[in-house]
Design an enzyme around this catalytic site. Structure first.
Site, PDB file in Angstrom:
ATOM      1  N   HIS A 152      38.461  -0.105  44.830  1.00 45.66           N
ATOM      2  CA  HIS A 152      39.354   1.031  45.076  1.00 45.66           C
ATOM      3  C   HIS A 152      38.727   1.990  46.091  1.00 45.66           C
ATOM      4  O   HIS A 152      39.277   3.058  46.350  1.00 45.66           O
ATOM      5  CB  HIS A 152      39.600   1.816  43.788  1.00 45.66           C
ATOM      6  CG  HIS A 152      40.450   1.110  42.769  1.00 45.66           C
ATOM      7  ND1 HIS A 152      41.584   0.402  43.079  1.00 45.66           N
ATOM      8  CD2 HIS A 152      40.338   1.036  41.415  1.00 45.66           C
ATOM      9  CE1 HIS A 152      42.124  -0.082  41.968  1.00 45.66           C
ATOM     10  NE2 HIS A 152      41.381   0.282  40.953  1.00 45.66           N
TER      11      HIS A 152
ATOM     12  N   SER B 184      52.515   5.888  36.837  1.00 43.20           N
ATOM     13  CA  SER B 184      51.650   4.855  36.269  1.00 43.20           C
ATOM     14  C   SER B 184      50.244   5.425  36.003  1.00 43.20           C
ATOM     15  O   SER B 184      49.653   5.220  34.934  1.00 43.20           O
ATOM     16  CB  SER B 184      51.583   3.675  37.244  1.00 43.20           C
ATOM     17  OG  SER B 184      50.859   2.620  36.692  1.00 43.20           O
TER      18      SER B 184
END
Ligand code: A3P
Length: 299
Positions: free
Chosen positions: A128, A158
């Site tokens: 990430h 989310s």
């Protein structure tokens, strides 16, 4: 802040202590982020990411699966794993293993990745990290990168549920509006979101041969086309015989949300690694436009 060589434990500790910190207002004091090189992250992730930046030696041929959290990383990892191990669908490890445990994550499993380098000629690794904070060897080795992205409003929803669940807070305890406001200000895991996506986007304009952008919603709409692009890009194109034999559809079915989210391992297991996250948290609704249930008209 870039260090010249891998930091010693004490130096790393000192450096981490000196970073700006933010305890998210929605989290009742349970979710703290640290700011490093312009992005926010968890201390435990930085404890691995910073040494990785300094010491990780990517090899040409390694492929990196890059994403902002909650943009479809789990799906991308499952698809790539299924592509590279195709031919044994009925016995696929994906049936009994969380996709995150099939392919490693740079900021969590650096040691495993380095150990694996001795046994295999190349690796498929998720990260990430923002583009500007990737270990330099990834760029120097011209490694391919696949970047998956998603409607930011669905990412926010989310992310809200995922981090709220990890902090073990109910929706009443953790107001969505506060989480939204912090995200909007750029204070979210690996945020600011726009810096993350723009970093990879700009790099992809300069180096389209090594960065493939995949959009979550497009993949949902037409998985076959995008799976073929993905397989070709990472060097595992489907043969005509495989296409005729239905291999593409088998991978789509194996990695579908419906299939993966109903597997016992993903319903009741707990992932490896220092956060001990319940596997089910990676599989929530997988719906496009769920944001409409959370945003007001002004949003
Ligand atoms: P929702 O929270 O909207 O349901 P990440 O994998 O980057 O953490 O992203 C998680 C999001 O992807 C969650 O979205 C999750 O439900 C969805 N997801 C997980 N597995 C998926 C799959 N196999 N296909 C499509 N979406 C999936």
């Amino acid at each position: 802040t870039k260090l010249a060589s891998p930091p010693a434990a004490a130096d790393l500790e000192e450096m981490l202590n000196s970073l700006p910190q933010h305890t998210c207002s929605w989290s009742k004091g349970k979710y703290t982020l640290h700011k490093y090189q312009g992005f926010w992250s968890h201390r435990k992730l930085l404890e691995v990411a910073i040494p990785a930046q300094q010491s990780f030696k990517a090899r040409p041929g390694d492929v990196f699966l890059c994403s902002y959290p909650k943009s479809g990383t789990t799906w991308l990892k499952a698809l790539v794993y299924a592509i590279i191990t195709r031919g044994k669908f009925d016995k696929s490890p994906l049936l009994t293993t969380l996709p995150h445990n099939c392919l490693p994550f740079l900021e969590k499993e650096l040691e495993q990745i380095v150990a694996n380098q001795k046994n295999s000629c190349f690796a498929h690794v998720a990260t990430h990290l923002p583009y500007h904070s990737l270990p330099e060897s990834i760029l120097a080795s011209n490694c391919k990168m696949v970047y998956i992205y998603r409607n930011v409003k669905d990412v926010i929803v989310s992310y809200y549920h995922f981090s709220r669940e990890i902090a073990k807070l109910t929706m009443e305890d953790a107001p969505f509006e506060e989480a939204f406001n912090e995200f909007y200000q750029g204070i979210s895991l690996y945020g600011p979101y726009w810096d993350h996506i723009l970093g990879y986007w700009r790099a992809s304009l300069e180096r389209p041969d090594i960065i493939l952008f995949l959009k979550y919603e497009d993949m949902k709409k037409d998985p076959t086309i995008h799976l073929k692009r993905l397989a070709e890009f990472i060097g595992y194109p489907f043969t005509i015989e495989e296409e005729k034999a239905g291999v593409i559809q088998s991978i789509i079915n194996l990695c579908s949300f419906e299939n993966l989210s109903n597997l016992e391992v993903n319903k009741s297991g707990c992932s490896n690694g220092f956060f001990g996250i319940e596997n089910r948290l990676y599989f929530r609704k997988a719906k496009e436009g769920d944001w409409k249930n959370y945003f007001t008209d002004e949003g």
